[in-house]
Write a protein that holds these residues in place. Structure first.
Motif, PDB file in Angstrom:
ATOM      1  N   UNK A 153       0.818  -1.207   0.000  1.00 17.12           N
ATOM      2  CA  UNK A 153       0.000   0.000   0.000  1.00 17.12           C
ATOM      3  C   UNK A 153       0.857   1.264   0.000  1.00 17.12           C
ATOM      4  N   UNK A 154       0.329   2.291  -0.630  1.00 12.55           N
ATOM      5  CA  UNK A 154       0.980   3.600  -0.638  1.00 12.55           C
ATOM      6  C   UNK A 154      -0.071   4.663  -0.366  1.00 12.55           C
ATOM      7  N   UNK A 155       0.415   5.800   0.137  1.00  8.76           N
ATOM      8  CA  UNK A 155      -0.441   6.963   0.328  1.00  8.76           C
ATOM      9  C   UNK A 155      -0.177   7.963  -0.788  1.00  8.76           C
ATOM     10  N   UNK A 156      -1.211   8.611  -1.293  1.00 11.95           N
ATOM     11  CA  UNK A 156      -1.004   9.596  -2.347  1.00 11.95           C
ATOM     12  C   UNK A 156      -0.271  10.822  -1.824  1.00 11.95           C
ATOM     13  N   UNK A 157       0.653  11.322  -2.619  1.00 13.36           N
ATOM     14  CA  UNK A 157       1.369  12.567  -2.310  1.00 13.36           C
ATOM     15  C   UNK A 157       2.174  12.502  -1.016  1.00 13.36           C
ATOM     16  N   UNK A 158       2.491  11.296  -0.558  1.00 15.15           N
ATOM     17  CA  UNK A 158       3.323  11.140   0.636  1.00 15.15           C
ATOM     18  C   UNK A 158       4.483  10.219   0.283  1.00 15.15           C
ATOM     19  N   UNK A 159       5.680  10.716   0.482  1.00 14.32           N
ATOM     20  CA  UNK A 159       6.869   9.935   0.128  1.00 14.32           C
ATOM     21  C   UNK A 159       7.322   9.101   1.323  1.00 14.32           C
TER      22      UNK A 159
END
Length: 575
Positions: A514-520
């Motif tokens: 999983x990844x979060x949008x606009x968060x590195x």
């Protein structure tokens, strides 16, 4: 089945900020503490660093002085004593605890576990006859006895004394025992009310040691038994139970008794850090299996064993009982589910009452739990025993099963239990009328919300907040259990990193990235067991919400944090 995500109250913001500053922890950790009633630095210190010195004075419990005095008399007069307990895990660990301590002081002592099938739960007339025939003058009853008013009265008339150590709710009248130790008595001022049966037995031993200035280390060495009872009996892990469970787990992980080590070996968890969950799902079922399949006395035999070879032989036998139990559990559960699916009578019902004379009495409680999980409605599973229909009942969230069964008491021979679980016995010919009336009562009282499974969510967080330090502090919330469950979080608007996939023998599980949008903040791995139906949601390219707890996953010698996914939903707001 769709689940409701209930976001818990987030606590007073000023209290959360104050605690965050006092402990130098982030707001999420502080909020989790406030939700658990921990609002000050000293309370947090006691929570994170439990101390055995925090245990209450045992003599605060009503009748403790009488109980200790009666034990003194038995020791001094070299009386014959029986340690008596129920056939479940709490009962057998209670008996093992008390017997292990008293056998060093009372030569003529034995233990007695009633047979589930011929004697049933609690103090049995057969056991009283046995004790009197053997010349026994004192029975120490553990995890039972608080409702045995008439039986203990008759035993008293025959010269047999009882010390009752129980933790169940008493009726208005308590047994005429020499001493009744039960913090739930209305006139008992003991500060903590949620001890397990084994915990009450521990307090009696603590009282005995205090009076005779015996080093507490002798009873602290038995805390592994107390921890097993706390976990298996699903009592709140707060207050004294948290202290006892904390140190009991330390003993279980460092130097358990010979019998418990044998059970640990057969459970395949030797060399791992044993948790409350391991006790609930791996140790407890094995100890319970003896009473379900043959006789609970076998569990006490292994728990008090001092010989590794004999313990291993008992361990093999108990493990075989557990395999039989699992087979019965699986087969009868499937039979029950098939009955519901194939019988129009059960369609659209708000309750389930099933009877089959051939089902094994020892697993009907487990089956009731499984059927409740599947259909999520109050469930009663009955079988035949001694010419009567007898069985177990399980409830759903916030529905008072015990009260509903009580409204049918005129159809019952006996019943007992609490809000979420009960046992009952009736004449076989009463089943149809009972089924109809119970359905009417449930239909009238149950709400729509109670018929949908829910997940209690502690907090909404971003994946980027899950750092190694955050998890290190989170681990210190353990031991987890009722009233201190492993924290559950929700993160909204996450995306598949493009590498999530179906796994498992039948592709029934999901391995998530999983990844979060606009968060590195990188990729967060997760595992979702038996949730393959969410695969299309995850791989659609649209955002979704995940509900999860956090754990560690060890793979090829490397340990990483991962999300243990409880549920997955398309974007929506929490209730």
């Amino acid at each position: 089945m769709d689940r409701i995500w209930n976001l818990k109250k987030q606590g007073d913001q000023n209290e959360v900020k104050h605690l965050s500053a006092a402990l130098n922890v982030n707001m999420v950790i502080a909020r989790l503490l406030v939700q658990r009633g921990i609002e000050t630095y000293p309370e947090a210190k006691a929570f994170f660093r439990p101390r055995l010195s925090d245990l209450h004075d045992p003599f605060l419990m009503k009748d403790m002085d009488k109980a200790v005095a009666r034990l003194d008399k038995a020791v001094e007069n070299k009386e014959k004593v029986i340690v008596y307990g129920d056939y479940d895990v709490d009962g057998t660990t209670s008996v093992a605890l008390m017997y292990s301590f008293l056998k060093q002081r009372i030569k003529d002592i034995e233990y007695y576990i009633p047979n589930r099938y011929s004697e049933g739960y609690g103090i049995s007339p057969k056991s009283i006859d046995y004790a009197i025939d053997k010349g026994v003058t004192l029975i120490v009853a553990l995890d039972c006895g608080i409702k045995a008013v008439e039986k203990i009265a008759k035993a008293k008339e025959r010269g047999l004394d009882f010390i009752v150590c129980d933790h169940h709710n008493p009726d208005d009248e308590v047994p005429p025992a020499v001493a009744v130790l039960d913090a739930k008595q209305s006139d008992c001022n003991y500060p903590y009310k949620e001890l397990s049966g084994c915990g009450v037995g521990f307090k009696l031993l603590q009282g005995y040691c205090k009076k005779h200035e015996i080093d507490y280390e002798e009873i602290y060495d038995l805390l592994d038994l107390v921890a097993v009872s706390i976990a298996a009996d699903i009592v709140p892990i707060t207050g004294e139970n948290r202290v006892l469970a904390y140190y009991g787990l330390k003993k279980l992980n460092s130097n358990p008794g010979i019998g418990l080590q044998t059970i640990i070996n057969f459970a395949g968890i030797a060399g791992t850090e044993i948790t409350i969950s391991d006790i609930v799902f791996k140790i407890g079922p094995r100890l319970n299996a003896s009473g379900r399949i043959e006789h609970g006395k076998k569990s006490v035999q292994i728990l008090v064993s001092t010989d590794e070879d004999k313990s291993d032989l008992l361990g093999e036998e108990i493990d075989s009982f557990n395999e039989i139990r699992k087979t019965l559990d699986r087969d009868i559960t499937q039979d029950a589910l098939d009955t519901i699916e194939n019988n129009p009578e059960f369609k659209g019902k708000n309750s389930t009452v099933l009877y089959n004379r051939d089902w094994h009495k020892g697993v009907v409680g487990i089956v009731a739990s499984r059927v409740t999980e599947q259909y999520y409605r109050p469930t009663i599973i009955l079988t035949e025993s001694n010419g009567l229909a007898t069985g177990s009942a399980r409830s759903v969230r916030d529905f008072d099963l015990y009260e509903a069964i009580g409204q049918c008491s005129d159809l019952l021979e006996s019943y007992g239990g609490h809000m979420y679980a009960a046992g009952l016995t009736m004449r076989i010919e009463n089943i149809p009328e009972f089924r109809q009336r119970f359905e009417e009562i449930v239909t009238k009282q149950i709400t729509d919300k109670q018929q949908v499974q829910s997940i209690e969510v502690d907090a909404k967080i971003a994946l980027s907040e899950i750092t190694p330090r955050f998890y290190r502090i989170l681990k210190q919330f353990a031991p987890f259990g009722p009233h201190n469950m492993m924290p559950v979080f929700v993160t909204e608007d996450v995306f598949d990193a493009g590498t999530s996939r179906l796994v498992g023998k039948n592709q029934e599980h999901l391995k998530l990235d999983l990844v979060e949008p606009d968060v590195n903040s990188g990729i967060f791995p997760g595992i979702a067991f038996n949730q393959s139906d969410a695969y299309d949601v995850i791989t659609s390219g649209s955002p979704f919400d995940v509900c999860y707890s956090i754990n560690e996953n060890e793979y090829r010698g490397k340990t990483n944090l991962q999300l243990f996914i409880r549920d997955i939903k398309k974007r929506e707001f929490l209730n």
